[in-house]
Design a protein around this motif. Structure first.
Motif, PDB file in Angstrom:
ATOM      1  N   GLY A   1     -21.971   1.239 -39.322  1.00 33.40           N
ATOM      2  CA  GLY A   1     -22.337   0.774 -40.649  1.00 33.40           C
ATOM      3  C   GLY A   1     -23.669   0.054 -40.649  1.00 33.40           C
ATOM      4  O   GLY A   1     -24.461   0.178 -39.719  1.00 33.40           O
ATOM      5  N   LEU A   2     -23.900  -0.691 -41.689  1.00 32.13           N
ATOM      6  CA  LEU A   2     -25.132  -1.464 -41.818  1.00 32.13           C
ATOM      7  C   LEU A   2     -25.063  -2.678 -40.898  1.00 32.13           C
ATOM      8  O   LEU A   2     -24.115  -3.457 -40.965  1.00 32.13           O
ATOM      9  CB  LEU A   2     -25.323  -1.937 -43.265  1.00 32.13           C
ATOM     10  N   ILE A   3     -26.054  -2.809 -40.045  1.00 33.48           N
ATOM     11  CA  ILE A   3     -26.086  -3.904 -39.079  1.00 33.48           C
ATOM     12  C   ILE A   3     -27.346  -4.723 -39.335  1.00 33.48           C
ATOM     13  O   ILE A   3     -28.457  -4.184 -39.354  1.00 33.48           O
ATOM     14  CB  ILE A   3     -26.081  -3.368 -37.634  1.00 33.48           C
ATOM     15  N   LEU A   4     -27.163  -6.010 -39.551  1.00 33.59           N
ATOM     16  CA  LEU A   4     -28.286  -6.910 -39.736  1.00 33.59           C
ATOM     17  C   LEU A   4     -28.496  -7.704 -38.459  1.00 33.59           C
ATOM     18  O   LEU A   4     -27.555  -8.258 -37.901  1.00 33.59           O
ATOM     19  CB  LEU A   4     -28.022  -7.865 -40.903  1.00 33.59           C
ATOM     20  N   ILE A   5     -29.723  -7.746 -37.996  1.00 35.07           N
ATOM     21  CA  ILE A   5     -30.071  -8.464 -36.778  1.00 35.07           C
ATOM     22  C   ILE A   5     -30.911  -9.673 -37.182  1.00 35.07           C
ATOM     23  O   ILE A   5     -31.976  -9.527 -37.770  1.00 35.07           O
ATOM     24  CB  ILE A   5     -30.853  -7.559 -35.800  1.00 35.07           C
TER      25      ILE A   5
END
Length: 171
Positions: A73-77
């Motif tokens: 899915g969408l992964i924010l770092i």
């Protein structure tokens, strides 16, 4: 986290390398990095900061790959030094640049217990918001892909506010 929590032998070795480079007092009695002490060292000495970044580069990338391998899915770092560390490729040049006005930035750092001098030296060791923006845009232009979104976090926004602002600017 690599500096303060993970106990795998490779991370213990990283902390030992940091101790060798920065001094005995940088680790606490448990062998974890004292972030305040490390910050006071590297944010007033560009060479020490470069040494720390070199020590941390491979362990961070290994840990990031391990974490990403089990996610979808969408992964924010969350990475304050993404542009400075030349790591824009890990997010395909898709960056949310969270900015803040100087007065708010200074107040937040004072509230975290930093002195005026510590704030000045810390900010001098990092790209300015304009330099970050330029570096990110150069990477997007060079690779012919990516997006830069900016969110002004000068007001005390919580995670939900940032999410809604991001949704607004990306719609």
């Amino acid at each position: 986290d690599i500096l303060c929590r993970l106990e795998e032998p490779s991370y213990v070795q990283v902390r030992n390398r940091i101790q060798e480079a920065m001094g005995q007092h940088v680790l606490d009695e448990n062998g974890f990095v004292r972030r305040d002490v490390l910050g006071s060292i590297v944010f007033k000495d560009h060479e020490k900061l470069a040494v720390l970044n070199k020590i941390m580069e491979k362990p961070i990338m290994v840990r990031l790959r391990q974490e990403l391998a089990v996610r979808s899915g969408l992964i924010l770092i969350n990475c304050a030094l993404l542009a400075e560390s030349n790591l824009l490729h890990i997010c395909n040049n898709n960056v949310i640049l969270v900015t803040v006005d100087k007065d708010t930035q200074k107040k937040r750092l004072l509230d975290r217990g930093l002195s005026e001098k510590q704030i000045e030296t810390r900010l001098n060791c990092q790209y300015s918001q304009d330099n970050k923006r330029i570096a990110i845009q150069r990477s997007i232009d060079a690779d012919h892909h990516g997006n830069l979104w900016e969110i002004d976090n000068s007001k005390n926004m919580n995670g939900g506010d940032i999410y809604h602002k991001f949704k607004e600017i990306t719609s």
